[in-house]
Design a protein around this motif. Structure first.
Motif, PDB file in Angstrom:
ATOM      1  N   ARG A 110       0.835  -1.209   0.000  1.00  0.00           N
ATOM      2  CA  ARG A 110       0.000   0.000   0.000  1.00  0.00           C
ATOM      3  C   ARG A 110       0.861   1.248   0.000  1.00  0.00           C
ATOM      4  O   ARG A 110       0.562   2.238  -0.681  1.00  0.00           O
ATOM      5  N   HIS A 111       1.949   1.215   0.758  1.00  0.00           N
ATOM      6  CA  HIS A 111       2.847   2.371   0.824  1.00  0.00           C
ATOM      7  C   HIS A 111       3.477   2.654  -0.538  1.00  0.00           C
ATOM      8  O   HIS A 111       3.578   3.813  -0.953  1.00  0.00           O
ATOM      9  N   ALA A 112       3.893   1.600  -1.224  1.00  0.00           N
ATOM     10  CA  ALA A 112       4.563   1.764  -2.518  1.00  0.00           C
ATOM     11  C   ALA A 112       3.576   1.948  -3.672  1.00  0.00           C
ATOM     12  O   ALA A 112       3.980   2.314  -4.776  1.00  0.00           O
ATOM     13  N   GLY A 113       2.283   1.664  -3.412  1.00  0.00           N
ATOM     14  CA  GLY A 113       1.281   1.823  -4.451  1.00  0.00           C
ATOM     15  C   GLY A 113       1.355   0.767  -5.540  1.00  0.00           C
ATOM     16  O   GLY A 113       1.125   1.065  -6.713  1.00  0.00           O
ATOM     17  N   VAL A 114       1.682  -0.467  -5.148  1.00  0.00           N
ATOM     18  CA  VAL A 114       1.758  -1.568  -6.119  1.00  0.00           C
ATOM     19  C   VAL A 114       0.933  -2.742  -5.612  1.00  0.00           C
ATOM     20  O   VAL A 114       0.557  -2.802  -4.440  1.00  0.00           O
ATOM     21  N   ALA A 115       0.663  -3.687  -6.499  1.00  0.00           N
ATOM     22  CA  ALA A 115      -0.082  -4.886  -6.128  1.00  0.00           C
ATOM     23  C   ALA A 115       0.740  -5.750  -5.180  1.00  0.00           C
ATOM     24  O   ALA A 115       1.980  -5.730  -5.210  1.00  0.00           O
ATOM     25  N   ALA A 116       0.038  -6.508  -4.346  1.00  0.00           N
ATOM     26  CA  ALA A 116       0.719  -7.373  -3.374  1.00  0.00           C
ATOM     27  C   ALA A 116       1.642  -8.372  -4.062  1.00  0.00           C
ATOM     28  O   ALA A 116       2.743  -8.655  -3.578  1.00  0.00           O
ATOM     29  N   SER A 117       1.204  -8.917  -5.203  1.00  0.00           N
ATOM     30  CA  SER A 117       2.022  -9.892  -5.916  1.00  0.00           C
ATOM     31  C   SER A 117       3.307  -9.262  -6.437  1.00  0.00           C
ATOM     32  O   SER A 117       4.382  -9.871  -6.394  1.00  0.00           O
ATOM     33  N   THR A 118       3.192  -8.017  -6.912  1.00  0.00           N
ATOM     34  CA  THR A 118       4.378  -7.302  -7.406  1.00  0.00           C
ATOM     35  C   THR A 118       5.337  -7.020  -6.266  1.00  0.00           C
ATOM     36  O   THR A 118       6.549  -7.222  -6.389  1.00  0.00           O
ATOM     37  N   LEU A 119       4.790  -6.572  -5.140  1.00  0.00           N
ATOM     38  CA  LEU A 119       5.627  -6.247  -3.984  1.00  0.00           C
ATOM     39  C   LEU A 119       6.330  -7.488  -3.460  1.00  0.00           C
ATOM     40  O   LEU A 119       7.506  -7.436  -3.077  1.00  0.00           O
ATOM     41  N   SER A 120       5.635  -8.614  -3.454  1.00  0.00           N
ATOM     42  CA  SER A 120       6.225  -9.855  -2.956  1.00  0.00           C
ATOM     43  C   SER A 120       7.476 -10.223  -3.753  1.00  0.00           C
ATOM     44  O   SER A 120       8.481 -10.679  -3.183  1.00  0.00           O
ATOM     45  N   GLU A 121       7.416 -10.018  -5.058  1.00  0.00           N
ATOM     46  CA  GLU A 121       8.577 -10.317  -5.909  1.00  0.00           C
ATOM     47  C   GLU A 121       9.758  -9.414  -5.550  1.00  0.00           C
ATOM     48  O   GLU A 121      10.902  -9.871  -5.461  1.00  0.00           O
ATOM     49  N   HIS A 122       9.460  -8.137  -5.325  1.00  0.00           N
ATOM     50  CA  HIS A 122      10.528  -7.197  -4.954  1.00  0.00           C
ATOM     51  C   HIS A 122      11.137  -7.558  -3.594  1.00  0.00           C
ATOM     52  O   HIS A 122      12.357  -7.515  -3.417  1.00  0.00           O
ATOM     53  N   LEU A 123      10.281  -7.912  -2.639  1.00  0.00           N
ATOM     54  CA  LEU A 123      10.785  -8.264  -1.310  1.00  0.00           C
ATOM     55  C   LEU A 123      11.672  -9.499  -1.370  1.00  0.00           C
ATOM     56  O   LEU A 123      12.684  -9.586  -0.666  1.00  0.00           O
ATOM     57  N   GLY A 124      11.305 -10.449  -2.217  1.00  0.00           N
ATOM     58  CA  GLY A 124      12.125 -11.643  -2.372  1.00  0.00           C
ATOM     59  C   GLY A 124      13.528 -11.303  -2.826  1.00  0.00           C
ATOM     60  O   GLY A 124      14.511 -11.876  -2.341  1.00  0.00           O
ATOM     61  N   LYS A 125      13.636 -10.359  -3.743  1.00  0.00           N
ATOM     62  CA  LYS A 125      14.953  -9.949  -4.233  1.00  0.00           C
ATOM     63  C   LYS A 125      15.751  -9.244  -3.145  1.00  0.00           C
ATOM     64  O   LYS A 125      16.966  -9.455  -3.008  1.00  0.00           O
ATOM     65  N   LEU A 126      15.085  -8.398  -2.363  1.00  0.00           N
ATOM     66  CA  LEU A 126      15.785  -7.659  -1.311  1.00  0.00           C
ATOM     67  C   LEU A 126      16.241  -8.590  -0.187  1.00  0.00           C
ATOM     68  O   LEU A 126      17.315  -8.402   0.389  1.00  0.00           O
ATOM     69  N   VAL A 127      15.436  -9.588   0.124  1.00  0.00           N
ATOM     70  CA  VAL A 127      15.827 -10.571   1.145  1.00  0.00           C
ATOM     71  C   VAL A 127      16.995 -11.408   0.641  1.00  0.00           C
ATOM     72  O   VAL A 127      17.991 -11.627   1.346  1.00  0.00           O
ATOM     73  N   ALA A 128      16.887 -11.879  -0.596  1.00  0.00           N
ATOM     74  CA  ALA A 128      17.961 -12.695  -1.180  1.00  0.00           C
ATOM     75  C   ALA A 128      19.253 -11.909  -1.290  1.00  0.00           C
ATOM     76  O   ALA A 128      20.354 -12.472  -1.163  1.00  0.00           O
ATOM     77  N   GLY A 129      19.140 -10.595  -1.501  1.00  0.00           N
ATOM     78  CA  GLY A 129      20.325  -9.745  -1.613  1.00  0.00           C
ATOM     79  C   GLY A 129      20.907  -9.317  -0.287  1.00  0.00           C
ATOM     80  O   GLY A 129      21.915  -8.600  -0.247  1.00  0.00           O
ATOM     81  N   GLY A 130      20.286  -9.726   0.819  1.00  0.00           N
ATOM     82  CA  GLY A 130      20.819  -9.423   2.146  1.00  0.00           C
ATOM     83  C   GLY A 130      20.470  -8.051   2.684  1.00  0.00           C
ATOM     84  O   GLY A 130      20.980  -7.653   3.734  1.00  0.00           O
ATOM     85  N   LEU A 131      19.582  -7.327   2.005  1.00  0.00           N
ATOM     86  CA  LEU A 131      19.207  -5.992   2.481  1.00  0.00           C
ATOM     87  C   LEU A 131      18.053  -6.037   3.477  1.00  0.00           C
ATOM     88  O   LEU A 131      17.931  -5.153   4.328  1.00  0.00           O
ATOM     89  N   LEU A 132      17.221  -7.065   3.368  1.00  0.00           N
ATOM     90  CA  LEU A 132      16.095  -7.217   4.285  1.00  0.00           C
ATOM     91  C   LEU A 132      16.167  -8.561   4.990  1.00  0.00           C
ATOM     92  O   LEU A 132      16.732  -9.526   4.470  1.00  0.00           O
ATOM     93  N   ALA A 133      15.580  -8.612   6.171  1.00  0.00           N
ATOM     94  CA  ALA A 133      15.392  -9.862   6.900  1.00  0.00           C
ATOM     95  C   ALA A 133      13.891 -10.053   7.046  1.00  0.00           C
ATOM     96  O   ALA A 133      13.147  -9.075   7.167  1.00  0.00           O
ATOM     97  N   GLU A 134      13.436 -11.283   7.009  1.00  0.00           N
ATOM     98  CA  GLU A 134      11.994 -11.529   7.114  1.00  0.00           C
ATOM     99  C   GLU A 134      11.683 -12.443   8.284  1.00  0.00           C
ATOM    100  O   GLU A 134      12.498 -13.272   8.698  1.00  0.00           O
ATOM    101  N   GLU A 135      10.483 -12.243   8.830  1.00  0.00           N
ATOM    102  CA  GLU A 135       9.980 -13.076   9.915  1.00  0.00           C
ATOM    103  C   GLU A 135       8.529 -13.408   9.589  1.00  0.00           C
ATOM    104  O   GLU A 135       7.821 -12.601   8.991  1.00  0.00           O
ATOM    105  N   ARG A 136       8.110 -14.588   9.992  1.00  0.00           N
ATOM    106  CA  ARG A 136       6.716 -14.982   9.777  1.00  0.00           C
ATOM    107  C   ARG A 136       6.049 -15.245  11.114  1.00  0.00           C
ATOM    108  O   ARG A 136       6.598 -15.926  11.974  1.00  0.00           O
ATOM    109  N   GLN A 137       4.856 -14.664  11.275  1.00  0.00           N
ATOM    110  CA  GLN A 137       4.036 -14.894  12.454  1.00  0.00           C
ATOM    111  C   GLN A 137       2.649 -15.271  11.970  1.00  0.00           C
ATOM    112  O   GLN A 137       1.890 -14.423  11.506  1.00  0.00           O
TER     113      GLN A 137
END
Length: 240
Positions: free
Chosen positions: A47-74
């Motif tokens: 919502r913040h970036a103004g893109v679809a959830a599916s599009t954002l998920s792809e971007h987050l995957g790249k950032l996590v794989a690149g070591g810039l983000l860490a993810e947690e699941r609850q």
């Protein structure tokens, strides 16, 4: 060099991968939002970036794989945050290189108000930035609690000041006690490191500052104005 071939430089390849990760407006928007130091859900970032959830998920995957983000699941929720303070420093310093003239102008009053609030005071990962962060840094320097002679360093009086103010400094890790972080709106360094994080955390916990809106902006409360005036001699008008 053999047969006209040059050997690959691993650092060059790594730098190119990092640049590619940052060279996307949606991913850059996510990284800037996460400078508030909190964990966001994928939906919130979409919502913040103004893109679809599916599009954002792809971007987050790249950032996590690149070591810039860490993810947690609850449960059903996926949370992401900046990987560490080094990533936050990188993003903030890169943002500081964007000149005012090259930045996009606010499209409406809401964006203009949000930008003004961010300039007045905000969190930069885990420390204070904007005019508020600069005011705290200047006041500590003027009172010789912080030295800027050769980089940032807490003085002996500064360490005692934190103890007297009841602000605990975690000195167990490898993170520097004080570090300069270039402020992208003020174009001057503000206090980061252990001391900067401790001060910011205390300011929020004690009610000196409140987060406002969904951005990183914070505002100083009446109690905060009194505390900053008493402890550091910062006048309320400096923060406006």
């Amino acid at each position: 060099m053999l047969g006209g071939m040059t050997s690959r430089n691993p650092q060059a390849a790594g730098l190119a991968r990092l640049a590619a990760l940052l060279a996307d407006e949606t991913r850059a928007s996510c990284l800037l939002a996460l400078l508030d130091g909190r964990a966001w859900t994928a939906g919130e970032l979409a919502r913040h970036a103004g893109v679809a959830a599916s599009t954002l998920s792809e971007h987050l995957g790249k950032l996590v794989a690149g070591g810039l983000l860490a993810e947690e699941r609850q449960g059903r929720h996926r949370y992401v945050r900046l990987a560490d303070a080094r990533v936050a420093q990188l993003v903030e310093e890169l943002a500081s290189q964007v000149t005012p003239g090259s930045a996009a102008r606010p499209r409406n009053l809401r964006e203009s108000s949000a930008g003004s609030a961010m300039a007045r005071g905000r969190t930069c990962y885990d420390h204070l930035a904007g005019r508020l962060g600069i005011a705290v840094t200047d006041a500590m320097t003027a009172r010789r609690l912080l030295s800027q002679d050769t980089g940032f360093a807490l003085t002996g009086a500064g360490v005692e000041w934190f103890d007297a103010a009841g602000i605990a400094l975690d000195r167990k890790g490898r993170r520097p006690l004080a570090r300069a972080c270039l402020d992208w709106t003020e174009r001057r360094p503000h206090l980061a490191g252990v001391a900067g994080a401790a001060f910011c955390r205390h300011a929020l916990d004690a009610g000196w500052c409140l987060r406002i809106g969904s951005e990183r902006a914070v505002k100083v409360t009446g109690e905060g104005e009194r505390a900053l005036a008493e402890l550091l001699g910062i006048e309320a008008g400096v923060l406006g």
